[in-house]
Design an enzyme around this catalytic site. Structure first.
Site, PDB file in Angstrom:
ATOM      1  CD  GLU B  57      13.121  -4.994 -26.824  1.00  0.00           C
ATOM      2  OE1 GLU B  57      12.266  -5.451 -27.615  1.00  0.00           O
ATOM      3  OE2 GLU B  57      12.839  -4.147 -25.962  1.00  0.00           O
ATOM      4  CG  HIS B 126      10.290  -4.833 -14.911  1.00  0.00           C
ATOM      5  ND1 HIS B 126       8.957  -5.136 -14.951  1.00  0.00           N
ATOM      6  CD2 HIS B 126      10.486  -3.870 -15.850  1.00  0.00           C
ATOM      7  CE1 HIS B 126       8.356  -4.371 -15.856  1.00  0.00           C
ATOM      8  NE2 HIS B 126       9.259  -3.603 -16.425  1.00  0.00           N
TER       9      HIS B 126
END
Ligand SMILES: Cc1ncc(C[n+]2csc(CCOP(=O)(O)OP(=O)(O)O)c2C)c(N)n1
Lengths: 434, 335
Positions: B57, B126
């Site tokens: 990322e 998540h």
């Protein structure tokens, strides 16, 4: 000890493990002997074809590309064979960089600005690199590449305006001194967050490639900063996409008071990191302007012809403090800089030019005097626009501008508040009257 | 159209209109993203413009900053908002401040898309709602849609915007609105009256809230999934609430908020993120500063708990009908 936790002391009769913390070879007061630094003879390093497989450069990741020999002659396959005029110009910009640094350092001591960073001893890494690049190749610099701006002809007065954060500073006094931005000179805005520019350079290179442009990107990082995750992100992205980028580690041996061992230098070279990524890598004598030029030219040609990225380690030495806020005598031997086995990059290039009959000591002295005058004149010019903290800064309201493209309501309210405070403190104050 | 399709449509339209728009992220290319939001786009626009990235990322956002500096308009996808942290520094120290620090020489017109929020048994990695970490950063805009219609129009506006935008997609409502009653079968978007998505290009300006339902009894300030949950609970309880979907957290539409609070005098802010220093705290402070004399009751703040998102107990964490119902009762003075 954490509550409820058993002692962490060792048990059984296993041998005790040892916690290892690297330590530099010399500390203040120690005699200095750089025997451990291996300096191979100039000209002995092979120069593979620019389109070679990355693995063919692996030996060069442990070697040291050198061109200037002990007799100050240029030798070997990496000799870029530059003409006298180019060499003199390169020498002039390196000397200008040093003159500029010296003047700005004094300016900081005289209270004209808050901070300054010199690149003394590293002038070849930036200046010779700039000479080997096209002027519109994009640079994502760290804070010791002022030499690139000077090589590209960026006005010194603009640089000093930025350093003084005065009313002519085109960055509106927002950035720390030396954190230049020069879009028209293909020089990216410098960040104080180390290493962030590395993946950005790769992104720029990818964009250039995807648009079928011909410009490549390059970035510079310090040896210390190469320990950041961003470095590895950049290496991964650069190899995965075969990016037209040249990634440079300027190994000047020190990161403030931490020696390069804290970035892993005791185990391998910085250039060797390229090997694990399948990237071409070169380790170059960073105090040899011709070697730096040749390495950058090799890597730039490789990138430009779609043969992919290169990692270059510039092996050099930071001859002065980290910044004006640093006192290197507190953590390293005072004799290190003079004992550095690869010499001074300006002296070496000067001696080369003299050796080939293109220069003389007298010419050099004259040039140094002229450069000092040139810097002095630029300083005087910039000072007309003010120095830090003496009131000649950008209009107050600019503080709130450019956070977003348009001023949102909350910043408008905060700007009004700031101006109200100003009026309470100085009832006669008016925004645009200085 | 469900929300995924609306997002895909918006991306398709913007890629078609502007050759500088590029999409990048983990699995977004050939496969079309784990939620399929970018499905078909690589095939249509080629790998130059829609490409898979390493699981990195920092590299994704860092490269996007460099691409933006070149002149592109990258739309990176972070697979789950929980994984935005490795790219956080590039967002908050670089993208957010590029315009300011370079005095407009370099800008970062990047739209970072990322599914966020819980309610899909995603466990603690998540399910997070990290919006407050971004609303706190000068230079970023934060956008959160709650319907397919808004998702399309807001995403188009975000991509056109010249500032970096964090575009959080509430994944619990990708396929249908959610009323908070997790043990009842969910309805698809096709059965929802507000879900019609016009064809072709349209945009919804950033910084404008949507009054979902007008009412007199109280003002509900919410965004994303919680707009639907709060609306359902108010309907169940028969409360004549004015429900405001903020849509953009930064810059926030303060006028719509003020107008509503001045009318109702009672305010409930609802979000799914953890409570302490959440965006709800900012909303409460804004209302308190600007509408104090109109308030008839203390402001209610309904949020997730200050724990990580627990997998097996996610519905105990979620600010569902009971928690919201109690807040409504307190606000309206019932016991
Ligand atoms: C992310 C980050 N961490 C720490 C610092 C503070 N810092 C500024 S310069 C510096 C040393 C950098 O050393 P190096 O990368 O070797 O470059 P050099 O100064 O030697 O050129 C440090 C730690 C910073 N600016 N950014």
């Amino acid at each position: 000890m954490a509550k409820g936790r058993k002692s962490l002391a060792r048990g059984g009769n296993r041998p005790p493990l040892e916690f290892y913390v690297p330590e530099p070879k010399f500390r203040p007061g120690d005699p200095v002997d750089f025997v451990h630094v291996q300096v191979p003879p100039a000209g002995a390093q092979p120069r593979p074809d620019e389109s070679c497989a990355a693995v063919d450069t692996s030996p060069l990741c442990y070697d040291l590309v050198r061109v200037l020999d002990d007799e100050h002659q240029a030798t070997g396959p990496w000799n870029p064979r530059l003409d006298g005029e180019t060499l003199r110009e390169m020498l002039r910009v390196m000397a200008l960089t040093r003159a500029f640094d010296d003047r700005m350092y004094r300016g900081q001591r005289q209270g004209k600005t808050s901070f300054y960073m010199k690149c003394t001893g590293e002038e070849a890494t930036s200046v010779a690199s700039a000479f080997a690049l096209a002027s519109d190749d994009m640079v994502f610099p760290s804070y010791r590449q002022q030499g690139i701006l000077l090589a590209r002809g960026y006005p010194m007065v603009e640089m000093i305006n930025q350093i003084y954060s005065n009313r002519a500073d085109h960055l509106k006094g927002r950035q720390l001194p030396i954190m230049y931005s020069a879009r028209d000179y293909s020089f990216f805005t410098i960040s104080g967050n180390l290493a962030t520019q590395f993946p950005q350079a790769v992104g720029w290179a990818l964009a250039s490639a995807s648009k079928g442009d011909s410009r490549i990107a390059t970035s510079f990082i310090g040896d210390g900063s190469s320990a950041e995750g961003d470095f590895h992100a950049a290496m991964t992205f650069a190899t995965v996409y075969n990016a037209p980028v040249v990634l440079n580690i300027v190994n000047n041996q020190w990161a403030i008071s931490s020696f390069s061992g804290f970035a892993g230098a005791e185990r391998t070279t910085f250039a060797a990191r390229a090997i694990g990524y399948g990237m071409a890598g070169l380790r170059v004598d960073g105090n040899d302007a011709l070697a730096v030029y040749a390495a950058m030219q090799w890597a730039a040609n490789r990138a430009r012809s779609n043969h992919g990225p290169t990692l270059i380690e510039h092996f050099t030495y930071r001859a002065e403090g980290h910044s004006t806020s640093d006192d290197p005598s507190q953590y390293r031997s005072a004799r290190e800089a003079e004992a550095w086995p690869l010499g001074d990059p300006i002296t070496r290039l000067k001696k080369h030019l003299i050796a080939i009959g293109e220069w003389s000591e007298e010419q050099h002295e004259t040039m140094d005097r002229e450069l000092a005058e040139q810097v002095k004149a630029a300083t005087k010019e910039a000072e007309k626009n003010g120095v830090l903290g003496h009131g000649l800064h950008h209009p107050f309201h600019t503080m709130f501008e450019d956070v977003y493209e348009e001023l949102p309501w909350h910043l408008e309210e905060q700007a009004e508040q700031a101006i109200r405070e100003r009026r309470i403190k100085w009832p006669t104050w008016k925004e645009y009257e200085q | 159209m469900n929300m995924i399709e609306a997002i895909n449509d918006a991306l398709d339209i913007m890629m078609g209109r502007d050759p500088d728009v590029v999409i990048m992220g983990e699995d977004v290319g050939y496969f079309g993203g784990v939620f399929r939001a970018t499905a078909g786009l690589q095939k249509k626009y080629g790998k130059n413009r829609v490409f898979d990235t390493p699981i990195n990322e920092c590299g994704i956002i860092g490269a996007a900053v460099g691409m933006a500096a070149y002149g592109l308009r990258p739309v990176p996808e972070i697979q789950f908002a929980d994984y935005i942290y490795p790219g956080y520094d590039q967002l908050v120290s670089e993208a957010a401040r590029l315009r300011y620090r370079s005095a407009n020489e370099f800008i970062a017109p990047i739209t970072v898309r990322s599914p966020f929020g819980g309610g899909i048994f995603g466990g603690q990695t998540h399910s997070q709602s990290p919006e407050a970490l971004f609303t706190h950063v000068a230079g970023l805009k934060v956008v959160i849609p709650s319907t397919p219609h808004d998702a399309k129009g807001l995403l188009i506006a975000a991509i056109e915007d010249n500032d970096p935008v964090i575009f959080f997609e509430p994944k619990r409502i990708y396929n249908g609105p959610f009323d908070g009653y997790y043990d009842k079968p969910a309805k698809p978007w096709s059965q929802h009256p507000d879900s019609a998505v016009p064809e072709g290009y349209y945009s919804i300006p950033l910084g404008k809230a949507r009054v979902v339902r007008e009412g007199e009894a109280m003002t509900v300030l919410a965004y994303g999934t919680m707009v639907h949950v709060a609306a359902a609970v108010c309907a169940d309880k028969g409360v004549d609430a004015e429900i405001i979907d903020l849509r953009t957290l930064v810059p926030i539409d303060i006028e719509t908020v003020e107008k509503s609070v001045e009318k109702t005098g009672r305010v409930m802010v609802v979000h799914e993120a953890t409570r302490t220093s959440g965006f709800g705290a900012e909303l409460v402070a804004l209302v308190q500063e600007r509408c104090f004399y109109h308030l008839e009751a203390p402001i209610e703040r309904v949020t997730g708990f200050d724990t990580p998102y627990p997998h097996s107990l996610e519905w105990a964490y979620f600010p569902g009908p009971v928690r919201i119902g109690e807040a409504i009762d307190r606000l309206l003075g019932a016991d």
